[in-house]
Design a protein around this motif. Structure first.
Motif, PDB file in Angstrom:
ATOM      1  N   VAL A 235       9.478  17.633  15.243  1.00 48.54           N
ATOM      2  CA  VAL A 235      10.545  17.168  16.128  1.00 48.54           C
ATOM      3  C   VAL A 235      11.650  18.211  16.207  1.00 48.54           C
ATOM      4  O   VAL A 235      12.179  18.512  17.286  1.00 48.54           O
ATOM      5  CB  VAL A 235      11.112  15.816  15.628  1.00 48.54           C
ATOM      6  N   SER A 236      12.003  18.785  15.054  1.00 47.40           N
ATOM      7  CA  SER A 236      13.093  19.757  14.992  1.00 47.40           C
ATOM      8  C   SER A 236      12.730  21.090  15.626  1.00 47.40           C
ATOM      9  O   SER A 236      13.594  21.967  15.763  1.00 47.40           O
ATOM     10  CB  SER A 236      13.510  19.983  13.531  1.00 47.40           C
ATOM     11  N   GLN A 237      11.470  21.254  16.022  1.00 48.13           N
ATOM     12  CA  GLN A 237      11.065  22.463  16.729  1.00 48.13           C
ATOM     13  C   GLN A 237      11.023  22.238  18.235  1.00 48.13           C
ATOM     14  O   GLN A 237      11.401  23.106  19.016  1.00 48.13           O
ATOM     15  CB  GLN A 237       9.695  22.934  16.252  1.00 48.13           C
ATOM     16  N   VAL A 238      10.588  21.049  18.656  1.00 47.57           N
ATOM     17  CA  VAL A 238      10.431  20.774  20.085  1.00 47.57           C
ATOM     18  C   VAL A 238      11.756  20.444  20.766  1.00 47.57           C
ATOM     19  O   VAL A 238      12.109  21.034  21.792  1.00 47.57           O
ATOM     20  CB  VAL A 238       9.418  19.623  20.304  1.00 47.57           C
ATOM     21  N   ILE A 239      12.501  19.502  20.199  1.00 48.79           N
ATOM     22  CA  ILE A 239      13.691  19.012  20.890  1.00 48.79           C
ATOM     23  C   ILE A 239      14.748  20.093  21.114  1.00 48.79           C
ATOM     24  O   ILE A 239      15.341  20.168  22.200  1.00 48.79           O
ATOM     25  CB  ILE A 239      14.277  17.783  20.152  1.00 48.79           C
TER      26      ILE A 239
END
Length: 291
Positions: A235-239
């Protein structure tokens, strides 16, 4: 993140950024009730993706409905309610709360680790976005701001839950989210909005074009691929990479709506672009598996 998925996500951001311009083109000239527009959008999505409703239900169907409710009717309902009164520039700033909220939730519930390089890149890129959209006179208290904040809380929760459903087909996600959005938008526009006939007479084909754009390029392509990428990467890479949406929206507004090219746009872009590349290069991990 692979080069292919990075390009797909950048195209998603282009689609989302273009949606701001498309909506401003229609709603800015013609007073189209927002839930009426959402109803048209969901109807077109169901026309293209409705067959996936009849596939065997996925194992975590209840969780899929919760995700669809969070990122569909709940997010859009609160967003549209907030945009009725909140200033546009302030709304852009509030929308960036999605990044720290989703990152925090991913650390707490998915046990993701945020290294100092990624954290620094996220911070600098977020600073670049704030420089692009910041207007001091717009930051006044408005009840609409509360609705907007809650809208992005719903989006953050839905995004984190996506990460826990690695086996669900993105096309089923798009179809069921559209069904929820269609049903609740139909109720909302019937009970809380007026002037639908007049809006149709004034907007006409522009309303159809905007709804088709939102259905094909946003709901089906961008949201569908966003769901798939959430199943694959942290999540912390995509968003944080979705910060490119603001950059695209500003640039497209300059090109198609003749908006002024401010110096802060160029400063913000200079901060965002290299940081987005750094964030994308951080290694991915396997999807979260549950018993």
């Amino acid at each position: 993140m692979t080069g292919r998925d990075f390009i797909i996500l950048m195209l998603c951001c282009l689609g989302w950024g273009g949606n701001f311009v498309m909506t401003a083109w229609v709603v800015g000239i013609n007073p189209v009730p927002p839930f009426m527009l959402a109803l048209f959008r969901a109807g077109f999505v169901l026309a293209f993706m409705g067959l996936f409703l009849f596939r065997p239900l996925p194992k975590r169907f209840g969780r899929l409905l919760i995700v669809g409710l969070c990122v569909g009717p709940l997010h859009l309902g609160l967003l549209y309610s907030g945009l009725q009164t909140a200033p546009a520039s302030a709304s852009s700033i509030v929308s960036q709360s999605l990044i720290p909220m989703s990152t925090l939730l991913s650390v707490l519930f998915l046990r993701e680790r945020i290294g100092w390089v990624r954290a620094l890149a996220i911070g600098i890129a977020l600073t670049g976005v704030l420089i692009m959209v910041y207007e001091p006179e717009a930051l006044r208290f408005d009840i609409g701001m509360i609705y907007l904040l809650l809208a992005y809380v719903a989006m953050a929760v839905g995004s984190v839950l996506m990460r826990t459903m690695p086996e669900v087909d993105w096309r089923q996600y798009v179809a069921w989210t559209a069904l929820l959005l269609f049903a609740l938008s139909l109720v909302a526009t019937s009970l809380f909005e007026t002037g639908q006939v007049a809006a149709w007479e004034q907007a006409g084909w522009k309303l159809i074009v905007a709804a088709l754009y939102s259905a094909l390029l946003v709901s089906i392509f961008a949201h569908g691929q966003y769901f798939r990428l959430m199943q694959t990467y942290e999540v912390s890479q995509v968003i944080p990479l979705t910060l490119m949406t603001t950059l695209w929206a500003c640039l497209l507004g300059v090109v198609f709506l003749n908006e002024k090219l401010y110096l802060r746009y160029m400063i913000g872009a200079a901060l965002i672009l290299p940081c987005v590349w750094i964030i994308a290069r951080r290694g991915a991990v396997p999807p979260v598996q549950e018993d």
